[in-house]
Design a protein around this motif. Structure first.
Motif, PDB file in Angstrom:
ATOM      1  N   ILE A   1      36.631  47.376  35.296  1.00 45.02           N
ATOM      2  CA  ILE A   1      37.123  47.632  36.649  1.00 45.02           C
ATOM      3  C   ILE A   1      35.894  47.688  37.548  1.00 45.02           C
ATOM      4  O   ILE A   1      34.959  48.457  37.282  1.00 45.02           O
ATOM      5  CB  ILE A   1      37.915  48.949  36.708  1.00 45.02           C
ATOM      6  CG1 ILE A   1      39.115  48.881  35.764  1.00 45.02           C
ATOM      7  CG2 ILE A   1      38.360  49.269  38.132  1.00 45.02           C
ATOM      8  CD1 ILE A   1      39.840  50.210  35.590  1.00 45.02           C
ATOM      9  N   ILE A   2      35.855  46.890  38.618  1.00 43.88           N
ATOM     10  CA  ILE A   2      34.651  46.750  39.438  1.00 43.88           C
ATOM     11  C   ILE A   2      34.919  47.297  40.847  1.00 43.88           C
ATOM     12  O   ILE A   2      35.400  46.582  41.728  1.00 43.88           O
ATOM     13  CB  ILE A   2      34.194  45.285  39.535  1.00 43.88           C
ATOM     14  CG1 ILE A   2      34.196  44.617  38.147  1.00 43.88           C
ATOM     15  CG2 ILE A   2      32.826  45.199  40.191  1.00 43.88           C
ATOM     16  CD1 ILE A   2      33.187  45.181  37.189  1.00 43.88           C
ATOM     17  N   PRO A   3      34.612  48.592  41.065  1.00 44.57           N
ATOM     18  CA  PRO A   3      34.807  49.132  42.415  1.00 44.57           C
ATOM     19  C   PRO A   3      33.581  48.952  43.302  1.00 44.57           C
ATOM     20  O   PRO A   3      33.624  49.249  44.494  1.00 44.57           O
ATOM     21  CB  PRO A   3      35.055  50.614  42.147  1.00 44.57           C
ATOM     22  CG  PRO A   3      34.253  50.892  40.927  1.00 44.57           C
ATOM     23  CD  PRO A   3      34.248  49.633  40.096  1.00 44.57           C
TER      24      PRO A   3
ATOM     25  N   CYS B   1      28.306  53.433  39.396  1.00 42.39           N
ATOM     26  CA  CYS B   1      29.354  54.362  38.968  1.00 42.39           C
ATOM     27  C   CYS B   1      28.795  55.395  37.977  1.00 42.39           C
ATOM     28  O   CYS B   1      28.216  55.019  36.946  1.00 42.39           O
ATOM     29  CB  CYS B   1      30.503  53.602  38.313  1.00 42.39           C
ATOM     30  SG  CYS B   1      31.304  52.423  39.423  1.00 42.39           S
TER      31      CYS B   1
ATOM     32  N   GLY C   1      30.137  48.934  36.636  1.00 48.47           N
ATOM     33  CA  GLY C   1      31.492  49.344  36.974  1.00 48.47           C
ATOM     34  C   GLY C   1      32.088  50.322  35.979  1.00 48.47           C
ATOM     35  O   GLY C   1      31.376  51.166  35.409  1.00 48.47           O
TER      36      GLY C   1
ATOM     37  N   LYS D   1      43.148  48.208  39.278  1.00 45.04           N
ATOM     38  CA  LYS D   1      42.648  46.844  39.443  1.00 45.04           C
ATOM     39  C   LYS D   1      41.274  46.802  40.095  1.00 45.04           C
ATOM     40  O   LYS D   1      40.708  45.723  40.292  1.00 45.04           O
ATOM     41  CB  LYS D   1      43.644  46.031  40.263  1.00 45.04           C
ATOM     42  CG  LYS D   1      44.980  45.833  39.577  1.00 45.04           C
ATOM     43  CD  LYS D   1      45.925  44.988  40.428  1.00 45.04           C
ATOM     44  CE  LYS D   1      47.265  44.774  39.729  1.00 45.04           C
ATOM     45  NZ  LYS D   1      48.185  43.957  40.563  1.00 45.04           N
ATOM     46  N   GLY D   2      40.740  47.983  40.434  1.00 42.77           N
ATOM     47  CA  GLY D   2      39.420  48.036  41.048  1.00 42.77           C
ATOM     48  C   GLY D   2      39.450  48.058  42.562  1.00 42.77           C
ATOM     49  O   GLY D   2      38.399  48.106  43.205  1.00 42.77           O
TER      50      GLY D   2
ATOM     51  N   VAL E   1      40.057  54.731  43.556  1.00 46.67           N
ATOM     52  CA  VAL E   1      40.204  53.343  43.122  1.00 46.67           C
ATOM     53  C   VAL E   1      41.484  53.213  42.303  1.00 46.67           C
ATOM     54  O   VAL E   1      41.856  54.124  41.555  1.00 46.67           O
ATOM     55  CB  VAL E   1      38.980  52.914  42.271  1.00 46.67           C
ATOM     56  CG1 VAL E   1      39.070  51.446  41.877  1.00 46.67           C
ATOM     57  CG2 VAL E   1      37.681  53.201  43.002  1.00 46.67           C
TER      58      VAL E   1
END
Length: 490
Positions: free
Chosen positions: A332-334, A338, A317, A363-364, A360
């Motif tokens: 932050i985990i989208p 990445c 992330g 907060k992701g 994004v």
């Protein structure tokens, strides 16, 4: 004031002769410049005039000359005050002498007092003459300063270029005038030589003394010398080197893999190492290196605000880094893998899948997923939220508008294997050509390109690039070397 020809009444300035370093009208070409090889349209010659060296040099010279004129006005006022003090001191001495003698010398006293006033008026007249000259110079310089400031905000590059070229000789004439006047300047003094009072003063003392004007040269300070040390940029001169600093990436270690990076708000460099799970923070010359150890290999980085940076970490992330303590923070985990990253305000733009750019929040949460025709290699974004991206395997520069529409921004023979990308405050796009070994700037207005730096400037297979916060400096990660160039942009 600066848009019409000096030689032909009411003719618009339309061309620039490089040989004679002169802006001219169309009528000048057959009359005076028919044999000149490098006559071009003023629009082409003026491409970088607003932020070029010639204009910035002119502004510096005007400001420095204003300082000299202001100093001379102060010296002028000080001389006036000194003369007043000297006048009062001498009058007091004369009065003291007069009190010790009889009425016989009263006539002489009056004559000497009149002589003093005449000499004093001569001095004051000369001082006032100098004062009026410097006030006129200051008024002219103030007018030019205000006009340049106003024109920089509103005028076209053509108008500014014409103004700079027409104003240079006038500024040089002003400098020569002030410099000559400064060299010849004298400080006026009134001296009094008292006569010896002998017993037979009626016969021997014919006057109280003698009043004369004594001039001493005005000293030229280091500030004054500096004002005349900035040379006029002629057609044979070269602007200063665009390179501010350079250093080898080996200062971080022998096995580092440095491809991307960014400027921090304080102009330090923020450099991810893809191999060692480390971020290096250093000055522009590679000095004062600090290390930020991560749990994951960093891919790319961008600055979120003055206190935080964002670092992509592949499948793990996006990591937020605290710039105050130089320590890793929250993740932050989208989703996805990445790599390239940019941000505008509280929106993050990240490449996290093949041919995908995700928008994004902090907060992701994925706000939007955008599909691209090719896989983006590096991305950047401007203040309006437009995303620009490159693909290593072609020569294109592409954009994604806030509504999701994709556009081709630039494609030209001067750009091969587009890699690093950055945008300035005016919407121009800087792009690195890895195979062409150059950095081009694509104009926001007409999408034309200008080669800013090339092999002659030390560019060799560049990868990542980044602009400083004030857009005045460009970092180029350049074949195991990091170089910082000045851009004349803001």
């Amino acid at each position: 004031m600066f848009s019409t020809c000096n030689h032909h009444y009411n003719k618009r300035l339309s061309h620039f002769c490089q040989k004679h370093d002169e802006v001219i009208c169309a009528k000048c070409i057959p009359e005076s410049h028919e044999g000149c090889q490098n006559v071009q349209l003023i629009e082409k010659a003026a491409d970088t005039a607003k932020f070029g060296y010639a204009l910035s040099s002119l502004e510096s010279r005007i400001q420095n000359l204003k300082l000299v004129v202001t100093d001379m006005l102060k010296a002028n006022a000080d001389n006036f005050s000194t003369l007043n003090d000297q006048k009062q001191t001498i009058k007091k001495k004369i009065k003291q002498i007069r009190n010790g003698i009889n009425a016989y010398l009263e006539k002489l006293e009056n004559e000497l007092g009149n002589d003093l006033m005449e000499k004093y008026k001569v001095c004051v007249k000369e001082i006032d003459k100098e004062r009026q000259h410097y006030l006129q110079q200051k008024e002219t310089l103030d007018d030019w300063t205000r006009e340049i400031k106003a024109m920089k905000n509103h005028a076209s590059s053509v108008h500014l270029f014409s103004m700079a070229k027409l104003l240079h000789p006038r500024q040089k004439a002003n400098e020569d005038s002030v410099q000559k006047r400064l060299a010849d300047s004298k400080i006026s003094n009134i001296d009094f030589e008292q006569s010896r009072i002998l017993l037979d003063f009626k016969r021997l003392v014919m006057s109280y003394g003698k009043i004369s004007i004594r001039e001493s040269p005005a000293l030229m300070s280091s500030t004054h010398r500096k004002a005349f040390a900035i040379p006029l940029l002629s057609r044979n001169d070269k602007p200063p080197s665009p390179v501010i600093s350079k250093f080898e990436t080996s200062v971080f270690g022998n096995n580092v893999d440095v491809i991307r990076g960014c400027f921090l708000p304080d102009d330090r460099l923020f450099i991810p190492d893809n191999k060692s799970k480390t971020i290096y923070v250093c000055k522009m010359n590679g000095a004062n290196i600090k290390k930020i150890k991560l749990r994951h290999n960093p891919k790319d980085a961008c600055v979120l605000d003055r206190s935080h940076a964002l670092v992509t970490c592949g499948d793990s992330g996006i990591m937020m880094v605290d710039l105050r303590t130089l320590s890793p923070g929250t993740m932050i985990i989208p989703g996805g893998h990445c790599t390239a990253i940019s941000c505008t305000g509280d929106k993050i733009f990240v490449v996290n899948d093949e041919c995908k750019v995700s928008v994004v929040d902090l907060k992701g949460k994925v706000l939007k997923r955008i599909t691209t025709r090719y896989d983006p290699y590096m991305i950047t974004s401007n203040k309006t939220g437009v995303i620009f991206w490159t693909n290593y395997n072609n020569n294109n520069v592409n954009s994604i508008l806030p509504n999701g529409t994709s556009q081709n921004v630039y494609s030209g023979s001067d750009l091969r294997e587009s890699t690093g990308i950055a945008t300035d405050n005016r919407g121009n796009v800087y792009v690195a050509g890895c195979d062409s070994s150059n950095i081009i700037r694509v104009s926001r207005t007409d999408k034309s390109s200008t080669t800013m730096y090339a092999k002659r400037d030390g560019i060799s297979s560049p990868l990542g690039i980044a602009l400083s916060t004030d857009k005045s400096k460009l970092m180029v990660i350049n074949n195991k070397q990091i170089r910082v160039y000045r851009t004349h942009s803001n």
